[in-house]
Structures are given as structure tokens and as C-alpha cells.
Design a protein around this motif. Sequence first.
Motif, mmCIF file in Angstrom:
data_model
loop_
_atom_site.group_PDB
_atom_site.id
_atom_site.type_symbol
_atom_site.label_atom_id
_atom_site.label_comp_id
_atom_site.label_asym_id
_atom_site.label_seq_id
_atom_site.Cartn_x
_atom_site.Cartn_y
_atom_site.Cartn_z
ATOM 1 N N ILE A 46 12.183 5.194 7.814
ATOM 2 C CA ILE A 46 12.452 6.588 7.486
ATOM 3 C C ILE A 46 12.127 7.452 8.703
ATOM 4 N N THR A 47 12.810 8.583 8.811
ATOM 5 C CA THR A 47 12.546 9.560 9.864
ATOM 6 C C THR A 47 12.238 10.900 9.210
ATOM 7 N N LEU A 48 11.046 11.432 9.475
ATOM 8 C CA LEU A 48 10.578 12.672 8.874
ATOM 9 C C LEU A 48 10.486 13.752 9.946
ATOM 10 N N LYS A 49 10.966 14.951 9.615
ATOM 11 C CA LYS A 49 10.998 16.062 10.579
ATOM 12 C C LYS A 49 10.227 17.253 10.015
ATOM 13 N N TYR A 50 9.359 17.853 10.861
ATOM 14 C CA TYR A 50 8.522 18.972 10.439
ATOM 15 C C TYR A 50 9.189 20.325 10.669
ATOM 16 N N THR A 51 10.513 20.350 10.745
ATOM 17 C CA THR A 51 11.300 21.581 10.704
ATOM 18 C C THR A 51 12.555 21.278 9.901
ATOM 19 N N VAL A 52 13.437 22.292 9.705
ATOM 20 C CA VAL A 52 14.612 22.091 8.852
ATOM 21 C C VAL A 52 15.915 21.961 9.654
ATOM 22 N N GLU A 72 0.836 -1.197 0.000
ATOM 23 C CA GLU A 72 0.000 0.000 0.000
ATOM 24 C C GLU A 72 0.873 1.250 0.000
ATOM 25 N N LEU A 73 0.519 2.226 -0.819
ATOM 26 C CA LEU A 73 1.256 3.484 -0.852
ATOM 27 C C LEU A 73 1.078 4.246 0.455
ATOM 28 N N LEU A 74 2.163 4.900 0.896
ATOM 29 C CA LEU A 74 2.151 5.715 2.105
ATOM 30 C C LEU A 74 2.507 7.151 1.743
ATOM 31 N N TYR A 75 1.858 8.118 2.421
ATOM 32 C CA TYR A 75 1.958 9.532 2.070
ATOM 33 C C TYR A 75 2.409 10.342 3.287
ATOM 34 N N VAL A 76 2.917 11.546 3.032
ATOM 35 C CA VAL A 76 3.361 12.435 4.104
ATOM 36 C C VAL A 76 2.135 13.026 4.799
ATOM 37 N N PRO A 77 1.968 12.797 6.111
ATOM 38 C CA PRO A 77 0.834 13.391 6.826
ATOM 39 C C PRO A 77 0.922 14.920 6.850
ATOM 40 N N ASP A 78 -0.203 15.553 6.636
ATOM 41 C CA ASP A 78 -0.277 17.013 6.607
ATOM 42 C C ASP A 78 -0.246 17.567 8.028
ATOM 43 N N SER A 79 0.205 18.811 8.123
ATOM 44 C CA SER A 79 0.180 19.549 9.387
ATOM 45 C C SER A 79 -0.116 21.004 9.045
ATOM 46 N N GLY A 80 -0.062 21.857 10.040
ATOM 47 C CA GLY A 80 -0.245 23.279 9.787
ATOM 48 C C GLY A 80 1.060 24.010 9.562
ATOM 49 N N TYR A 81 2.145 23.277 9.332
ATOM 50 C CA TYR A 81 3.468 23.890 9.192
ATOM 51 C C TYR A 81 3.970 23.799 7.762
ATOM 52 N N ASP A 82 4.802 24.776 7.394
ATOM 53 C CA ASP A 82 5.459 24.806 6.085
ATOM 54 C C ASP A 82 6.931 25.082 6.357
ATOM 55 N N ILE A 83 7.813 24.175 5.942
ATOM 56 C CA ILE A 83 9.231 24.340 6.267
ATOM 57 C C ILE A 83 9.997 25.084 5.175
ATOM 58 N N GLY A 84 9.257 25.618 4.170
ATOM 59 C CA GLY A 84 9.892 26.394 3.108
ATOM 60 C C GLY A 84 9.682 25.760 1.752
ATOM 61 N N GLY A 85 9.422 26.589 0.763
ATOM 62 C CA GLY A 85 9.269 26.096 -0.602
ATOM 63 C C GLY A 85 8.059 25.210 -0.799
ATOM 64 N N GLY A 86 7.093 25.297 0.103
ATOM 65 C CA GLY A 86 5.914 24.442 0.001
ATOM 66 C C GLY A 86 6.145 23.032 0.533
ATOM 67 N N TYR A 87 7.299 22.799 1.127
ATOM 68 C CA TYR A 87 7.603 21.471 1.672
ATOM 69 C C TYR A 87 7.064 21.330 3.090
ATOM 70 N N GLU A 88 6.771 20.090 3.443
ATOM 71 C CA GLU A 88 6.182 19.770 4.741
ATOM 72 C C GLU A 88 7.195 19.161 5.708
ATOM 73 N N VAL A 89 8.032 18.273 5.193
ATOM 74 C CA VAL A 89 8.966 17.552 6.063
ATOM 75 C C VAL A 89 10.329 17.434 5.395
ATOM 76 N N MET A 90 11.340 17.211 6.237
ATOM 77 C CA MET A 90 12.691 16.905 5.785
ATOM 78 C C MET A 90 13.020 15.479 6.217
ATOM 79 N N VAL A 91 13.754 14.764 5.383
ATOM 80 C CA VAL A 91 14.152 13.387 5.688
ATOM 81 C C VAL A 91 15.457 13.420 6.478
ATOM 82 N N LEU A 92 15.390 13.073 7.766
ATOM 83 C CA LEU A 92 16.597 13.054 8.599
ATOM 84 C C LEU A 92 17.338 11.733 8.512
ATOM 85 N N TYR A 93 16.620 10.665 8.189
ATOM 86 C CA TYR A 93 17.268 9.357 8.023
ATOM 87 C C TYR A 93 16.383 8.489 7.150
#
Length: 270
Positions: free
Chosen positions: A185-191, A158-179
Motif C-alpha cells: 500500500i502507498t499512503l500519502k499525508y496530503t490529498v 499482526e495488525l498494522l495502523y496508520v502512523p500519526d503526524s501533525g497533519y490533517d488532510i480534511g474530515g479528520g483523516y490522516e492519509v489518502m491511499v494512492l495505491y
Amino acid sequence: MHSSTHSNVTRLLLFLLAAAWLLPFPASAAERGQDGPNSVYLPLVKSSARHSCDISDTTFGTLRIASPPSDIAAHAHPDLNLAIRGYSDTEAPLELVQYDGPTDDAAPQLEGFFSPARLPDFSRAYHVNNWDWECDCPAGPISEWPVTLLGMETAPRELLYVPDSGYDIGGGYEVMVLYASSNRITLKYTVEDNVVIGYTLHIEDICVDSELLDLYREMDAAGREHLPALRAGQPFARADGQQIKVAVRDSGAFMDPRTQKDWWKAHPLP
């Protein structure tokens, strides 16, 4: 004469056998780093399975980090790679729960892992381990919450998607991949290249898209000044079986992923 000839032949055969025994065996396919003549089938099956996890019609960008790069290699960092901490099974109700206290209206909503968004059946509950920075070792289960890692039922692949939040980390992006590795995978809602501030998601038992994994490894090898960035609702992986495991952190602290008021706002308790 016949006896002497026979004796010579015997000695020659023994010499050849001894010499063959002393010669080094040919390196195996794994030791040579390549497939052997009889190992075609397994690499083909592995490649096919890997390809079946990939996602078409999506591209992945990068963003510059807003902190120094991690001072510990990400694959060995207990804050970035959940496998370093480890976790264990625990008995707890496999349902939404409620706690007192404030809530963040912009917190990531975990229903967004799925399309269409849904509240999945919870399959298993786990305790993530604390980390003792003095001995640099796991320090027993985190006890602040009954559950700190939650199994969620999925369909295989099954395909998995990035959960939405009320934050924008720049350029319309939601998360950064830390690992990222092939199965987590580890997703971070800041840069920032750490989990000190903001929300972090650890997702286990997945099959990460190979282009995203290659991009992460390229950025990691280049010094982590930039890391992959994903948009809200963007697919990034597939489920690797019948469940995924999800941990949620708020400014470093592991939280209970079952909490309705924080992570499942669209699904009120009965």
C-alpha cells in the motif's frame, strides 16, 4: 468372416482414437475463470487465508483529490507502486541513526504502525532504485542515503495502523491511499494524487484488508476523483509474515527510515 469383422473393429477403434486426439481438450479451471471439480480445496484455503487478514469493526471513507488524477495507471506508476522501481539488499547498521539538519515536528512517527506503539527490531536494509523517466526504467540504487527501505520485525498477522503526524488532510483523516494491492500500500499525508509535496509511506509485505482494497479498486476504476482516506491510528492491514518493509518519502525524495530525529522522536539515541 471372423477375420473381416476383426479388421473392421480394429479400423473403427483407430478412427475413434484419431478423432479423440483431434478434438480440443476441455479448458482448464483457470482458463474458464472458475474452479474445476477437483480444485475445491485450494480456493477454500486461499479464501480462508484472505479472510484471516481482514479487520472487523472499522470502516473506510474517501476524499476528493486536490490535483488532477495520475496520468499513469497507478499499478504501473513508479512513484505509486514501489514494485515497479524495485529494490535490493544492502549492508547497513540495523539501528536508529542521526543526521544533521532541520526536522519537522509534524512528521509521521513510524512507531504508530504498531499497537501499542513501539520501536521494532530492524530486520533488513534495502536500497530502492532510482527511476529514469527518459527510458522509463529503473536506474540503479538511490545513493543519497545508506538505507531507503527498512525491514521491521512483526508477528505474523499482526495488525498494522496508520502512523500519526501533525497533519490533517480534511474530515479528520490522516492519509489518502494512492495505491493498494493485496500485499502493498502507498499512503500519502496530503490529498494530491502524486508524491510531489508532503510525506508518502510505501509499506510492503502486508495483507491489505479486503474491504479497503475493494474500495481502492472501485475509486481507481471510477477515475480517481476520490480515493480512500484513513484516520490516524486506524488499522488497515496485517503483517504477512515476520517483517514488513517501509519506505518514507518527503516531497518525492526517499529518506532514511532509521533517522531518529524525524521518524522515531519518542526513542532517543543512547
